[in-house]
Design a protein around this motif. Structure first.
Motif, PDB file in Angstrom:
ATOM      1  N   TRP A   1     -12.370   1.323   0.698  1.00  0.00           N
ATOM      2  CA  TRP A   1     -12.566   1.751  -0.680  1.00  0.00           C
ATOM      3  C   TRP A   1     -13.186   0.633  -1.521  1.00  0.00           C
ATOM      4  CZ3 TRP A   1     -13.306   5.548  -3.818  1.00  0.00           C
ATOM      5  CH2 TRP A   1     -12.791   6.813  -3.540  1.00  0.00           C
ATOM      6  N   HIS A   2     -13.143  -0.585  -1.020  1.00  0.00           N
ATOM      7  CA  HIS A   2     -13.607  -1.741  -1.784  1.00  0.00           C
ATOM      8  C   HIS A   2     -14.710  -2.471  -1.030  1.00  0.00           C
ATOM      9  CE1 HIS A   2      -9.520  -0.758  -3.095  1.00  0.00           C
ATOM     10  NE2 HIS A   2     -10.021  -1.017  -4.300  1.00  0.00           N
ATOM     11  N   TYR A   3     -15.519  -3.205  -1.765  1.00  0.00           N
ATOM     12  CA  TYR A   3     -16.601  -3.942  -1.116  1.00  0.00           C
ATOM     13  C   TYR A   3     -16.771  -5.324  -1.758  1.00  0.00           C
ATOM     14  CZ  TYR A   3     -21.119  -5.136   0.903  1.00  0.00           C
ATOM     15  OH  TYR A   3     -22.126  -5.772   1.563  1.00  0.00           O
ATOM     16  N   THR A   4     -17.233  -5.334  -2.991  1.00  0.00           N
ATOM     17  CA  THR A   4     -17.484  -6.626  -3.644  1.00  0.00           C
ATOM     18  C   THR A   4     -16.198  -7.422  -3.853  1.00  0.00           C
ATOM     19  OG1 THR A   4     -17.381  -5.589  -5.829  1.00  0.00           O
ATOM     20  CG2 THR A   4     -19.570  -5.820  -4.811  1.00  0.00           C
ATOM     21  N   GLN A   5     -15.078  -6.742  -3.921  1.00  0.00           N
ATOM     22  CA  GLN A   5     -13.799  -7.427  -4.144  1.00  0.00           C
ATOM     23  C   GLN A   5     -13.479  -8.419  -3.028  1.00  0.00           C
ATOM     24  OE1 GLN A   5     -14.349  -4.148  -4.398  1.00  0.00           O
ATOM     25  NE2 GLN A   5     -13.422  -3.371  -6.275  1.00  0.00           N
TER      26      GLN A   5
ATOM     27  N   LEU B   1       0.808  -1.219   0.000  1.00  0.00           N
ATOM     28  CA  LEU B   1       0.000   0.000   0.000  1.00  0.00           C
ATOM     29  C   LEU B   1       0.841   1.270   0.000  1.00  0.00           C
ATOM     30  CD1 LEU B   1      -2.944  -0.990   2.384  1.00  0.00           C
ATOM     31  CD2 LEU B   1      -2.862  -1.030  -0.118  1.00  0.00           C
ATOM     32  N   ALA B   2       2.097   1.187   0.423  1.00  0.00           N
ATOM     33  CA  ALA B   2       2.980   2.361   0.360  1.00  0.00           C
ATOM     34  C   ALA B   2       3.305   2.724  -1.083  1.00  0.00           C
ATOM     35  CB  ALA B   2       4.268   2.100   1.135  1.00  0.00           C
ATOM     36  N   GLU B   3       3.241   1.761  -1.978  1.00  0.00           N
ATOM     37  CA  GLU B   3       3.527   2.009  -3.391  1.00  0.00           C
ATOM     38  C   GLU B   3       2.277   2.339  -4.191  1.00  0.00           C
ATOM     39  OE1 GLU B   3       5.634  -1.388  -4.831  1.00  0.00           O
ATOM     40  OE2 GLU B   3       7.299  -1.102  -3.439  1.00  0.00           O
ATOM     41  N   HIS B   4       1.118   2.182  -3.574  1.00  0.00           N
ATOM     42  CA  HIS B   4      -0.152   2.413  -4.264  1.00  0.00           C
ATOM     43  C   HIS B   4      -1.082   3.248  -3.389  1.00  0.00           C
ATOM     44  CE1 HIS B   4       1.071  -0.449  -7.288  1.00  0.00           C
ATOM     45  NE2 HIS B   4       1.310  -1.325  -6.341  1.00  0.00           N
ATOM     46  N   PRO B   5      -0.790   4.530  -3.208  1.00  0.00           N
ATOM     47  CA  PRO B   5      -1.675   5.355  -2.374  1.00  0.00           C
ATOM     48  C   PRO B   5      -3.054   5.472  -3.018  1.00  0.00           C
ATOM     49  CG  PRO B   5      -0.069   6.722  -3.512  1.00  0.00           C
ATOM     50  CD  PRO B   5       0.309   5.288  -3.784  1.00  0.00           C
ATOM     51  N   LEU B   6      -4.060   5.389  -2.176  1.00  0.00           N
ATOM     52  CA  LEU B   6      -5.435   5.499  -2.648  1.00  0.00           C
ATOM     53  C   LEU B   6      -5.940   6.921  -2.438  1.00  0.00           C
ATOM     54  CD1 LEU B   6      -6.793   2.113  -1.305  1.00  0.00           C
ATOM     55  CD2 LEU B   6      -6.142   2.684  -3.640  1.00  0.00           C
ATOM     56  N   PRO B   7      -7.028   7.295  -3.094  1.00  0.00           N
ATOM     57  CA  PRO B   7      -7.561   8.648  -2.911  1.00  0.00           C
ATOM     58  C   PRO B   7      -7.806   8.950  -1.442  1.00  0.00           C
ATOM     59  CG  PRO B   7      -8.687   7.531  -4.703  1.00  0.00           C
ATOM     60  CD  PRO B   7      -7.817   6.507  -4.044  1.00  0.00           C
ATOM     61  N   ALA B   8      -7.478  10.166  -1.024  1.00  0.00           N
ATOM     62  CA  ALA B   8      -7.588  10.544   0.383  1.00  0.00           C
ATOM     63  C   ALA B   8      -9.033  10.614   0.851  1.00  0.00           C
ATOM     64  CB  ALA B   8      -6.890  11.880   0.618  1.00  0.00           C
ATOM     65  N   VAL B   9      -9.911  11.081  -0.010  1.00  0.00           N
ATOM     66  CA  VAL B   9     -11.312  11.259   0.370  1.00  0.00           C
ATOM     67  C   VAL B   9     -12.164  10.248  -0.381  1.00  0.00           C
ATOM     68  CG1 VAL B   9     -13.250  12.874   0.420  1.00  0.00           C
ATOM     69  CG2 VAL B   9     -10.917  13.707   0.803  1.00  0.00           C
ATOM     70  N   MET B  10     -12.979   9.519   0.375  1.00  0.00           N
ATOM     71  CA  MET B  10     -13.854   8.539  -0.269  1.00  0.00           C
ATOM     72  C   MET B  10     -15.065   9.247  -0.864  1.00  0.00           C
ATOM     73  SD  MET B  10     -13.579   5.273   2.252  1.00  0.00           S
ATOM     74  CE  MET B  10     -14.536   4.287   1.130  1.00  0.00           C
ATOM     75  N   SER B  11     -15.452   8.796  -2.040  1.00  0.00           N
ATOM     76  CA  SER B  11     -16.564   9.417  -2.741  1.00  0.00           C
ATOM     77  C   SER B  11     -17.324   8.351  -3.516  1.00  0.00           C
ATOM     78  CB  SER B  11     -16.029  10.482  -3.703  1.00  0.00           C
ATOM     79  OG  SER B  11     -17.049  10.927  -4.556  1.00  0.00           O
ATOM     80  N   ARG B  12     -18.636   8.515  -3.577  1.00  0.00           N
ATOM     81  CA  ARG B  12     -19.444   7.581  -4.377  1.00  0.00           C
ATOM     82  C   ARG B  12     -19.190   7.786  -5.874  1.00  0.00           C
ATOM     83  NH1 ARG B  12     -23.167   4.744  -1.521  1.00  0.00           N
ATOM     84  NH2 ARG B  12     -23.780   5.562   0.488  1.00  0.00           N
ATOM     85  N   THR B  13     -18.727   8.969  -6.226  1.00  0.00           N
ATOM     86  CA  THR B  13     -18.406   9.259  -7.624  1.00  0.00           C
ATOM     87  C   THR B  13     -16.953   9.740  -7.699  1.00  0.00           C
ATOM     88  OG1 THR B  13     -19.293  11.486  -7.353  1.00  0.00           O
ATOM     89  CG2 THR B  13     -20.775   9.827  -8.284  1.00  0.00           C
ATOM     90  N   PRO B  14     -16.000   8.786  -7.762  1.00  0.00           N
ATOM     91  CA  PRO B  14     -14.584   9.159  -7.799  1.00  0.00           C
ATOM     92  C   PRO B  14     -14.250  10.002  -9.027  1.00  0.00           C
ATOM     93  CG  PRO B  14     -14.866   6.790  -7.449  1.00  0.00           C
ATOM     94  CD  PRO B  14     -16.201   7.345  -7.801  1.00  0.00           C
TER      95      PRO B  14
ATOM     96  N   LEU C   1      -7.492  -6.710  -6.628  1.00  0.00           N
ATOM     97  CA  LEU C   1      -8.301  -7.282  -5.544  1.00  0.00           C
ATOM     98  C   LEU C   1      -9.484  -8.056  -6.111  1.00  0.00           C
ATOM     99  CD1 LEU C   1      -8.362  -4.307  -2.997  1.00  0.00           C
ATOM    100  CD2 LEU C   1      -6.828  -6.291  -3.033  1.00  0.00           C
ATOM    101  N   ALA C   2     -10.100  -7.522  -7.161  1.00  0.00           N
ATOM    102  CA  ALA C   2     -11.250  -8.196  -7.770  1.00  0.00           C
ATOM    103  C   ALA C   2     -10.855  -9.545  -8.364  1.00  0.00           C
ATOM    104  CB  ALA C   2     -11.861  -7.300  -8.845  1.00  0.00           C
ATOM    105  N   GLU C   3      -9.655  -9.625  -8.937  1.00  0.00           N
ATOM    106  CA  GLU C   3      -9.201 -10.866  -9.570  1.00  0.00           C
ATOM    107  C   GLU C   3      -8.735 -11.910  -8.559  1.00  0.00           C
ATOM    108  OE1 GLU C   3      -6.194  -9.520 -12.251  1.00  0.00           O
ATOM    109  OE2 GLU C   3      -7.640  -8.518 -13.553  1.00  0.00           O
ATOM    110  N   ALA C   4      -8.451 -11.494  -7.351  1.00  0.00           N
ATOM    111  CA  ALA C   4      -7.932 -12.428  -6.347  1.00  0.00           C
ATOM    112  C   ALA C   4      -9.002 -13.420  -5.906  1.00  0.00           C
ATOM    113  CB  ALA C   4      -7.416 -11.658  -5.132  1.00  0.00           C
ATOM    114  N   ASP C   5      -8.542 -14.633  -5.632  1.00  0.00           N
ATOM    115  CA  ASP C   5      -9.413 -15.664  -5.061  1.00  0.00           C
ATOM    116  C   ASP C   5      -9.287 -15.709  -3.545  1.00  0.00           C
ATOM    117  OD1 ASP C   5     -10.373 -16.897  -7.545  1.00  0.00           O
ATOM    118  OD2 ASP C   5      -8.299 -17.560  -7.806  1.00  0.00           O
ATOM    119  N   ALA C   6      -8.202 -15.155  -3.021  1.00  0.00           N
ATOM    120  CA  ALA C   6      -7.921 -15.183  -1.589  1.00  0.00           C
ATOM    121  C   ALA C   6      -6.959 -14.054  -1.258  1.00  0.00           C
ATOM    122  CB  ALA C   6      -7.315 -16.528  -1.199  1.00  0.00           C
TER     123      ALA C   6
END
Length: 195
Positions: A101-105, A46-59, A74-79
């Motif tokens: 930031w993720h849910y269905t994944q 996660l240090a190499e892949h910072p995510l958006p600071a503010v969560m939004s329903r419409t990024p 994450l979506a492609e992962a099985d575990a």
């Protein structure tokens, strides 16, 4: 997918602090996982892949670009295996941010844990993460790997001083993760998970 197709395992390093010990633990664990022919390992720091600071329903477009480096993996992962330190009896904020930031994944997939820290070995962080992942419909495996007083567990080259216990714990956790990963992958293929 057949049971002979390797499981896609996403290993997530949750600490982003400067001077963190996480890469040492992660390097060791990734090598353990890569020895398993049943697994195709994808390491996400996660240090190499910072995510958006503010969560939004419409990024925004910029947010979508940041998410594109992590979300599809994450979506492609099985575990999953989450590698986490314990900060103030809990887990790091960037890890919670990535989870939120993720849910269905995460849904209907197994999660294992490797934790590290002082005397507690990060176990309080893992117990809290189990509650978070349950809310996201993920299945956490019982066994985990924990490094108590982690700085004395590894030498200057990043190798374990005595790997007997940790390697046994990693094997047990990965055995459970693979069992659940295969079972849930087949279940998702037979009947997609969702409300």
């Amino acid at each position: 997918m057949s049971t002979t197709t390797p499981l896609r395992l996403a290993v997530i390093l949750g600490s982003t602090r400067e001077g963190r010990f996480g890469p040492t633990v992660a390097d060791w664990f990734v090598r353990q996982a890569q020895r398993r022919s049943e697994l195709d390992v994808d390491f996400i720091d996660l240090a190499e892949h910072p995510l958006p600071a503010v969560m939004s329903r419409t990024p925004s477009a910029e947010d979508k670009e940041l998410l594109a480096a992590v979300s599809p993996r994450l979506a492609e992962a099985d575990a999953f295996v989450v590698i986490t330190p314990e900060y103030n009896h809990s887990f790091p904020a960037p890890l919670k941010h990535a989870i939120d930031w993720h849910y269905t994944q995460w849904q209907a997939k197994p999660v294992g844990f490797v934790s590290y820290g002082g005397l507690g070995g990060g176990l309080r962080a893992v117990e809290q993460l189990r509650l978070v992942f349950a809310e996201l419909h993920a299945t956490t495996v019982r066994d985990s790997v924990s490094f108590h007083s982690v700085w004395s567990c590894f030498d200057e080259q990043g190798e374990l001083v005595d790997g007997t216990v940790a390697e046994g714990a990693a094997k047990g956790m990965l055995d459970q993760l693979i069992w659940w990963g295969l079972a849930l992958r087949q279940a998702r293929a037979d009947r997609p998970y969702g409300n």
